[in-house]
Design a protein around this motif. Structure first.
Motif, PDB file in Angstrom:
ATOM      1  N   CYS A   3       0.850  -1.197   0.000  1.00 56.95           N
ATOM      2  CA  CYS A   3       0.000   0.000   0.000  1.00 56.95           C
ATOM      3  C   CYS A   3       0.885   1.245   0.000  1.00 56.95           C
ATOM      4  O   CYS A   3       1.673   1.451   0.926  1.00 56.95           O
ATOM      5  CB  CYS A   3      -0.930  -0.004   1.211  1.00 56.95           C
ATOM      6  SG  CYS A   3      -1.822   1.550   1.422  1.00 56.95           S
ATOM      7  N   CYS A   6       0.456   3.493   3.098  1.00 57.67           N
ATOM      8  CA  CYS A   6       1.126   2.936   4.290  1.00 57.67           C
ATOM      9  C   CYS A   6       2.624   3.225   4.215  1.00 57.67           C
ATOM     10  O   CYS A   6       3.254   3.565   5.218  1.00 57.67           O
ATOM     11  CB  CYS A   6       0.902   1.432   4.398  1.00 57.67           C
ATOM     12  SG  CYS A   6      -0.714   0.980   5.070  1.00 57.67           S
ATOM     13  N   HIS A  45      -4.123   1.455   8.335  1.00 55.85           N
ATOM     14  CA  HIS A  45      -4.633   1.095   7.008  1.00 55.85           C
ATOM     15  C   HIS A  45      -6.119   0.751   7.106  1.00 55.85           C
ATOM     16  O   HIS A  45      -6.507  -0.221   7.748  1.00 55.85           O
ATOM     17  CB  HIS A  45      -3.875  -0.099   6.417  1.00 55.85           C
ATOM     18  CG  HIS A  45      -4.400  -0.450   5.051  1.00 55.85           C
ATOM     19  ND1 HIS A  45      -3.902   0.116   3.896  1.00 55.85           N
ATOM     20  CD2 HIS A  45      -5.419  -1.245   4.668  1.00 55.85           C
ATOM     21  CE1 HIS A  45      -4.587  -0.341   2.857  1.00 55.85           C
ATOM     22  NE2 HIS A  45      -5.517  -1.167   3.298  1.00 55.85           N
ATOM     23  N   HIS A  97      -6.534   3.108   0.449  1.00 55.16           N
ATOM     24  CA  HIS A  97      -6.201   3.429   1.853  1.00 55.16           C
ATOM     25  C   HIS A  97      -6.887   4.771   2.040  1.00 55.16           C
ATOM     26  O   HIS A  97      -6.549   5.724   1.325  1.00 55.16           O
ATOM     27  CB  HIS A  97      -4.674   3.518   2.003  1.00 55.16           C
ATOM     28  CG  HIS A  97      -4.189   3.957   3.369  1.00 55.16           C
ATOM     29  ND1 HIS A  97      -3.147   3.299   4.023  1.00 55.16           N
ATOM     30  CD2 HIS A  97      -4.555   4.985   4.173  1.00 55.16           C
ATOM     31  CE1 HIS A  97      -2.909   3.915   5.175  1.00 55.16           C
ATOM     32  NE2 HIS A  97      -3.755   4.940   5.292  1.00 55.16           N
TER      33      HIS A  97
HETATM   34 ZN    ZN Z   1      -2.383   1.421   3.591  1.00 55.31          ZN
END
Ligand code: ZN
Ligand code: 5GP
Length: 113
Positions: A3, A6, A45, A97
């Motif tokens: 991600c 993230c 997340h 996200h």
């Molecule tokens: Zn994420």
């Protein structure tokens, strides 16, 4: 998990961070759609708004408090700004996200396309 947001939250990839605390990180959008276009993300997340739980209520509230603080710092609080989250592809979500867009510095049309 692969991600990108993230990774930005963990400082693993570059972003122009303008604010961070234990809960959220705010940074410049890579492809700004307005003279001021920032993203505010939770460090946690959460894939889409559909995945929010009551546990996340204070976190989402905090995102809005940070947005209004940044709007004041950016000098767009009086002229006007928009805070928006897109949920799923049909609404234009491309990064899975959750993130609030803070947009300002120009007149906004309504409704958004
Ligand atoms: Zn994420
Ligand atoms: P969405 O379309 O999911 O609501 O918004 C995703 C936003 O993230 C887009 O405005 C896009 O320009 C921005 N974005 C995508 N990848 C990156 C990145 O790697 N860095 C930054 N700073 N913004 C990104």
């Amino acid at each position: 998990m692969d991600c990108i947001f993230c990774k930005i939250a963990k400082n693993e990839i570059d972003a122009t961070v303008i604010y961070e605390d234990n809960e959220v990180v705010a940074f410049d959008d890579l492809h700004p759609q307005a003279p001021q276009h920032k993203l505010i993300i939770p460090r946690k997340h959460i894939t889409t708004l559909n995945d929010l739980t009551t546990e996340d209520e204070s976190l989402v509230g905090h995102i809005y408090t940070v947005a209004k603080q940044l709007a004041a710092e950016l000098g767009i609080d009086e002229s006007g700004y928009r805070v928006v989250m897109n949920c799923n592809a049909g609404a234009g979500q491309t990064v899975f996200h959750i993130h609030a867009h803070l947009l300002g510095g120009r007149a906004m049309t309504w409704p958004p396309g």
